[in-house]
Design a protein around this motif. Structure first.
Motif, PDB file in Angstrom:
ATOM      1  N   LEU A 137      -5.794  30.248  45.383  1.00 53.79           N
ATOM      2  CA  LEU A 137      -6.808  30.282  46.440  1.00 53.79           C
ATOM      3  C   LEU A 137      -7.131  31.728  46.758  1.00 53.79           C
TER       4      LEU A 137
ATOM      5  N   PHE B 263     -14.000  31.473  50.575  1.00 54.13           N
ATOM      6  CA  PHE B 263     -12.770  31.025  49.936  1.00 54.13           C
ATOM      7  C   PHE B 263     -13.118  30.284  48.643  1.00 54.13           C
TER       8      PHE B 263
ATOM      9  N   PRO C 259     -10.966  28.011  45.718  1.00 51.45           N
ATOM     10  CA  PRO C 259      -9.737  27.465  45.142  1.00 51.45           C
ATOM     11  C   PRO C 259      -9.943  27.151  43.654  1.00 51.45           C
TER      12      PRO C 259
ATOM     13  N   PHE D 139      -3.776  24.084  51.124  1.00 53.30           N
ATOM     14  CA  PHE D 139      -4.827  25.080  50.972  1.00 53.30           C
ATOM     15  C   PHE D 139      -5.839  24.979  52.114  1.00 53.30           C
TER      16      PHE D 139
END
Length: 262
Positions: free
Chosen positions: A56, A63, A65, A76
């Motif tokens: 991540l 963000f 992942p 997460f």
């Protein structure tokens, strides 16, 4: 187990991400440019029996992942929601869809993701004299072009971003002009040792249907591919997709952006 990643994890992280380098363009580029811990960037990894199974990235308010199989989606999601800066979660569609139960969103957008790895279908350009590589002095002319195109939202922030990209050699812009004005352009961003991202492909309304964007994009792709890199791009317009496919781009998946609910 989820923990923050450090320089000591670099070899394993890059081996893990390099299986799908195009889809991990942003993570790879940000690691190469900024490392593992700054005030605007952090990375976390999930480990299973000393094996990395998910990553991540936080870059400012964004963000991303990445995982190849099952991973701790809830874990997460808790990291993402705990960040005051969080605005956008993006990544491979099948990964982002798993966050729906945990992250409330005001908007979700999915786009086609395509990659080109060879030059065989690019347009053959006899002369490069009409195609220019932008310098900082050309940024204003290129954004004047974008401001007059409905699909684009040009801002002072994105102007600054282009200037920074040119100054740091993390991207390049090719453009053509007529009577001193930019009429078509194509850019790369997030360039790293593996792929580069194509952005900002556009042509002024009065100059469309003349093949100018294809010519400009072909020149850009040709130069980047000669350096041993691949290129990728997002699109959600089928008409644009057909142009990219003609030049040799192949669809490799879909990319989804999930915007935080206010």
């Amino acid at each position: 187990m989820i923990r923050k990643l450090t320089d000591k994890d670099h070899e394993q992280v890059m081996d893990f991400l390099s299986v799908e380098p195009a889809l991990n363009l942003f993570i790879i580029g940000d690691i190469e440019n900024f490392g593992y811990e700054t005030d605007f960037q952090q990375l976390w990894g999930e480990w299973q029996n000393d094996r990395l199974i998910a990553v991540l990235l936080r870059y400012k308010e964004n963000f991303i992942p990445y995982a190849k199989g099952d991973f701790d989606v809830k874990g997460f999601a808790e990291i993402v929601l705990a960040a005051e800066q969080f605005q956008i979660l993006s990544g491979k569609e099948e990964i982002i869809d798993q966050f729906d139960p945990y992250i409330p969103s005001k908007q979700k957008r999915s786009m086609y993701f395509a990659e080109i790895t060879n030059r065989s279908n690019l347009e053959k350009i006899q002369t490069r004299e009409e195609i220019h590589v932008a310098t900082v002095d050309d940024v204003e002319a290129i954004f004047t072009l974008r401001e007059n195109i409905e699909e684009f939202t040009a801002s002072s922030a994105s102007r600054d971003s282009m200037v920074h990209t040119i100054q740091t050699n993390s991207g390049r812009t090719y453009f053509m002009k007529d009577q001193g004005k930019a009429i078509t352009s194509a850019s790369t961003t997030a360039e790293n040792s593996k792929p580069a991202m194509i952005v900002g492909v556009c042509t002024a309304t009065n100059y469309r249907n003349k093949g100018l964007a294809s010519k400009c994009l072909s020149a850009l792709c040709d130069d980047v591919l000669k350096e041993g890199k691949s290129l990728c791009l997002f699109y959600d317009n089928p008409a644009a997709g057909s142009i990219y496919q003609r030049l040799g781009f192949n669809e490799v998946g879909r990319w989804t952006l999930l915007h935080k609910a206010e």
